[in-house]
Design an enzyme around this catalytic site. Structure first.
Site, PDB file in Angstrom:
ATOM      1  N   CYS A   1       0.804  -1.219   0.000  1.00 25.57           N
ATOM      2  CA  CYS A   1       0.000   0.000   0.000  1.00 25.57           C
ATOM      3  C   CYS A   1       0.833   1.262   0.000  1.00 25.57           C
ATOM      4  CB  CYS A   1      -0.880   0.048   1.237  1.00 25.57           C
ATOM      5  SG  CYS A   1      -2.022  -1.317   1.351  1.00 25.57           S
TER       6      CYS A   1
ATOM      7  N   TYR B   1      14.225  -2.242  -2.500  1.00 22.73           N
ATOM      8  CA  TYR B   1      13.333  -2.674  -3.577  1.00 22.73           C
ATOM      9  C   TYR B   1      12.070  -1.836  -3.765  1.00 22.73           C
ATOM     10  CZ  TYR B   1      10.496  -5.929  -6.329  1.00 22.73           C
ATOM     11  OH  TYR B   1       9.718  -6.501  -7.289  1.00 22.73           O
TER      12      TYR B   1
ATOM     13  N   ASN C   1      -0.954   1.568   5.520  1.00 22.11           N
ATOM     14  CA  ASN C   1       0.145   0.812   4.920  1.00 22.11           C
ATOM     15  C   ASN C   1       0.812   0.037   6.043  1.00 22.11           C
ATOM     16  OD1 ASN C   1       3.408   1.690   3.556  1.00 22.11           O
ATOM     17  ND2 ASN C   1       2.248  -0.186   3.340  1.00 22.11           N
ATOM     18  N   GLY C   2       0.852  -1.279   5.898  1.00 18.93           N
ATOM     19  CA  GLY C   2       1.443  -2.111   6.945  1.00 18.93           C
ATOM     20  C   GLY C   2       0.522  -3.278   7.241  1.00 18.93           C
TER      21      GLY C   2
ATOM     22  N   GLY D   1       1.046  -0.095  -5.050  1.00 18.23           N
ATOM     23  CA  GLY D   1      -0.200  -0.863  -5.071  1.00 18.23           C
ATOM     24  C   GLY D   1      -0.963  -0.599  -6.344  1.00 18.23           C
TER      25      GLY D   1
END
Ligand code: SF4
Length: 490
Positions: A14, A258, A115-116, A41
């Site tokens: 996300c 990444y 996010n997480g 995302g």
């Protein structure tokens, strides 16, 4: 490969944003900033705004460019709002889990972008369900929203957020609307990124600073682990509250390796610089003298240029070349249903330039190896076009364990490095040599101590209390009732 949805590489789940402006509509800036976070995302996109009277929401499956029609943007009234792009966790692609999650309750409305990943979702959900809360999804974001809504009935905003932070455990960077107030929270370990930006006529929060850049804004700073940032609804400024202090952070090192865009600055470091430095360290640790160095596009590029620079400084006669061409129009590998289809997709996706490779010794630089499918195919492809030797150098340590903090990393059984040493992996991918970067080199490149990084996927020891897994520090999972009681007089 249970459902064929995992991509070959790890996948960020996300990206979140939040914007408060001085009178200007927030929807369009939010829309542009979501474009900047599209890499985080691609399954759904959404925006929630508030115009001072009511909340407006538009959430759709698909890429940002497909999820919004011009009318949708026009209908999102208000100068304050949040946005979200999402990659789903598991199972079917389901619009029920698309975000921002929005809810109206007695004392107002809430919108949440997350996010997480929480690791105690079930405990909190069960406890809330016992108190009469009904849930429409099995996602953790709805659990956070319900908990916060409940706390807001009894407390002011700051105290309510603190109470919720005392109950949830895991990784979270959140942007939230409470009526027309936009706020951002980063979990006490700061696992996922979140930063503050200044715009010409307001302030914003975003997963990555690249989202601030596209709005011609300036990065103010990262949100600190355990910090709450409340943007003033008139866009004039922001207030901050350090709600939870911890001795050590647990920044996800993979953001730098990444996930994040190279042009983003995360926790004080430009991602591009970190990747080049990782490449330099890769040469220092395991450089191999070959005719040519090839990056795996796109994410291997910065590593390879750092590697080649360090090699040249050492007097190695190494050419840096773009010898692998990526076909940008091949569908993402995770929609391929079988291993066989995925392998063919790799061949369609990457094509070596024969003239660069033929009759030469080659070093291929990649950022990581997850399942090994791409690496195996790549080595074979390069041999097919006449490479004499193929050496693989990887800009991260071997991934030996899954991620529970919001990254789709594959299960242990799918990871090529789980239960294999480097020699065995080399044999499996049939490279002439293979080396990974050490954990210490990663910590040095990030200018952080190992104790301040999450290294769960490369050590199998996590910074959170996860059922059935080891921890790398003293971690106390919140006692839900106790934490609530303990914070009540705060
Ligand atoms: S386990 Fe790995 S990918 Fe997941 S948060 Fe930790 S470092 Fe990042």
């Amino acid at each position: 490969m249970p459902d064929g949805r995992h991509p070959e590489g790890p996948t960020e789940k996300c990206g979140v944003v939040g914007v408060s402006l001085d009178g200007r509509a927030a929807a369009r800036p939010l829309y542009y900033s979501l474009y900047a976070l599209q890499h985080r995302g691609q399954e759904s996109a959404g925006i929630v705004t508030h115009d001072g009277f009511q909340q407006h929401s538009h959430v759709e499956m698909g890429l940002v460019g497909d999820a919004f029609e011009p009318d949708d943007i026009e209908s999102l009234n208000g100068s304050n709002g949040i946005g979200h792009v999402r990659y789903p966790t598991a199972g079917s692609v389901d619009s029920c889990c698309a975000q921002p999650f929005s809810v109206s309750f007695k004392s107002g409305s809430l919108g949440l972008s997350h996010n997480g990943n929480l690791v105690n979702t079930d405990e909190v959900r069960e406890e809330l369900a016992a108190k009469g809360h009904a849930f429409t999804s099995d996602g953790d974001t709805e659990v956070i929203a319900h908990d916060l809504a409940r706390n807001l009935l009894e407390s002011d905003l700051v105290r309510a957020v603190k109470r919720t932070m005392g109950r949830i455990h895991g990784s979270y960077s959140l942007t939230i609307t409470h009526d027309d107030t936009v706020l951002g929270v980063r979990d006490p370990q700061g696992n996922r990124p979140l930063c503050i930006g200044k715009l010409e006529d307001g302030y914003m929060l975003a997963s990555e600073s690249a989202a601030i850049d596209v709005l011609n804004g300036e990065l103010v700073r990262d949100v600190n682990p355990g910090e709450l940032v409340v943007l003033q609804p008139d866009g004039e400024g922001f207030d901050t509250y350090q709600l939870v202090d911890t001795d050590n952070s647990a920044h996800c090192f993979f953001e730098h390796v990444y996930f994040a865009r190279p042009d983003s600055r995360i926790d004080g470091n430009l991602v591009y610089d970190v990747r080049r430095e990782l490449g330099r360290k890769l040469w220092e640790e395991s450089g191999v003298d070959t005719d040519v160095v090839l990056p795996v596009p796109d994410s291997g590029r910065a590593f390879a240029s750092g590697y080649a620079d360090a090699a040249a400084e050492d007097g190695a006669d190494v050419e840096f070349a773009e010898g692998l061409m990526k076909n940008r129009y091949v569908g993402r590998t995770f929609i391929m249903p079988t291993q066989d289809a995925r392998e063919r997709a790799v061949r369609l996706k990457l094509n070596p330039i024969k003239d660069v490779v033929q009759g030469r010794t080659v070093t291929v630089i990649d950022d990581s190896i997850v399942r090994g499918t791409t690496s195996t195919q790549l080595v074979q492809l390069l041999r097919d076009v006449g490479a004499e030797e193929v050496h693989m150098r990887i800009g991260a340590p071997p991934i030996v364990a899954p991620c529970y903090m919001g990254i789709d990393m594959a299960s242990r059984e799918e990871l090529i490095a789980a239960g294999r040493d480097v020699g065995e992996i080399r044999e499996e991918i049939e490279a002439d040599s293979l080396s990974y970067l050490s954990i210490d080199a990663v910590a040095e490149a990030l200018e952080e101590s190992r104790a301040d990084l999450c290294l769960g996927c490369v050590t199998g020891e996590y910074p959170y209390d996860i059922d059935g897994e080891a921890t790398d520090r003293e971690v106390v999972r919140p006692d839900i009732d106790g934490a609530q009681a303990g914070l009540a007089d705060d």
